[in-house]
Design a protein around this motif. Structure first.
Motif, short mmCIF file in Angstrom:
data_model
loop_
_atom_site.label_atom_id
_atom_site.label_comp_id
_atom_site.label_asym_id
_atom_site.label_seq_id
_atom_site.Cartn_x
_atom_site.Cartn_y
_atom_site.Cartn_z
N PHE A 1 -56.36 25.09 91.02
CA PHE A 1 -57.31 25.16 89.64
C PHE A 1 -57.66 26.48 89.26
O PHE A 1 -57.91 27.45 90.34
CB PHE A 1 -58.58 24.27 89.92
CG PHE A 1 -59.22 24.57 91.16
CD1 PHE A 1 -60.21 25.55 91.20
CD2 PHE A 1 -58.93 24.02 92.62
CE1 PHE A 1 -60.87 25.76 92.59
CE2 PHE A 1 -59.69 24.42 93.50
CZ PHE A 1 -60.56 25.17 93.61
N ALA B 1 -57.27 22.42 86.00
CA ALA B 1 -56.19 22.15 86.81
C ALA B 1 -54.86 22.96 86.69
O ALA B 1 -54.46 22.96 85.49
CB ALA B 1 -55.98 20.60 87.07
N LEU C 1 -58.00 18.07 89.61
CA LEU C 1 -59.06 19.38 89.76
C LEU C 1 -59.88 18.61 91.17
O LEU C 1 -60.11 19.34 92.08
CB LEU C 1 -60.03 19.23 88.60
CG LEU C 1 -61.25 20.20 88.84
CD1 LEU C 1 -60.47 21.67 89.01
CD2 LEU C 1 -61.94 20.39 87.60
#
Length: 330
Positions: free
Chosen positions: A98, A103, A149
């Motif tokens: 990330f 992400a 994420l």
């Protein structure tokens, strides 16, 4: 006492229910972690801004064995990337991590994180999760970003708990002293680490030298999925319905197939029970003022699935910003 708890499946780690500690739980946690960080590097650890590490990782998933070269890059307070080049499994290469709230997703679609944080490997021709021509909607992209994420923040935080006695700052974790654990090797302090987004892990710290021993958590094991199987069955059915002639799918049909495939994978993942994961840390060596574990092992339900050997670790290196590049959706 050895610097690790061996054969976790054969050793019962019992939390000792004793008298209330002299400190409140938060205070006791802070006391133990302060000693751990001092053992790991003290002032050098406080000045840590970036870290890079190279490792060889051997993975065992049932009957599938593979070795990979892995590079890890951490930049405080909000960047992480794991770049893996596999020498098996078709020479798969991928990067995850990330950059802020974006992400970094694996290229080629060969690997993704399934429901509950479990890793899904897609094998077979094509490699892509969606059918050719099918593109995820903005809503789907947002969901993928949020899930990836969360998974990457959890992944690096579990490792950092063993490396530094602290989760990645982006996790905004809280630490609570949970008591002691005992094994034939000795005793360990136990600290629960949680955040408001569902992250939960338990950190075990050697009472003799205050070095981390292991991190435990709950999760679903990795799965191998033969990519293209649901697509093949559907296309075969369509061919039969067309009197044996090949039928080319429309964009709408491809999207439908992609949705059905993803639904099937999600169902497969959620049907799997949660199991115990353990991440062990060993092979401690001095690296530019830090004490860093050069051996790392992951076990799932008592069975070793990954063994890491770190070959190069750099403290506060200059990291090329391109390492954290987030590719725009195509």
């Amino acid at each position: 006492m050895k610097t690790r708890f061996t054969q976790v499946g054969a050793i019962a780690l019992l939390l000792l229910a004793g008298a209330a500690p002299a400190y409140s739980q938060d205070a006791k946690s802070a006391e133990v972690l302060a000693k751990t960080r001092k053992a790991l590097g003290d002032k050098k650890l406080e000045g840590l801004k970036t870290l890079s590490a190279q490792a060889q990782m051997d993975r065992n998933l049932g009957n599938v064995q593979a070795s990979s070269e892995v590079e890890l890059f951490v930049e405080m307070p909000d960047k992480f990337v794991r770049a893996e080049a596999s020498r098996g499994m078709g020479g798969m290469t991928m990067s995850t991590g990330f950059n802020g709230d974006k992400a970094i997703l694996p290229g080629g679609g060969n690997m993704s994180m399934g429901a509950g944080g479990a890793m899904v490997f897609r094998m077979g021709p094509g490699g892509a999760m969606h059918g050719e021509g099918a593109k995820p909607t903005p809503e789907q992209l947002a969901q993928i970003n949020t899930a990836s994420l969360k998974t990457s923040r959890a992944e690096v935080s579990r490792m950092m708990l063993g490396w530094f006695g602290a989760a990645h700052p982006s996790l905004q974790a809280t630490y609570t002293y949970a008591g002691e654990a005992e094994s034939p090797d000795g005793k360990a302090h136990v600290i629960d680490v949680k955040n408001t987004d569902g992250f939960e892990a338990r950190l075990f710290i050697d009472q003799n030298n205050f070095l981390p021993l292991m991190v435990t958590y709950k999760g679903r094991p990795a799965r191998m999925v033969m990519n293209g199987a649901p697509m093949t069955r559907t296309v075969t059915a369509a061919t039969a319905a067309a009197g044996g002639q090949t039928k080319e799918l429309t964009d709408e049909e491809r999207k439908k197939l992609a949705a059905e495939t993803e639904k099937m994978l999600t169902q497969q993942m959620t049907e799997q029970p949660m199991v115990d994961f353990s991440l062990f840390f060993d092979g401690w060596q001095q690296v530019d003022g830090l004490t860093f574990p050069h051996k790392m092992r992951r076990a799932v339900a008592g069975e070793t699935t990954e063994e890491w050997t770190f070959t190069k670790v750099k403290v506060n290196p200059k990291i090329d910003p391109a390492k954290f590049a987030v590719e725009a959706a195509k």
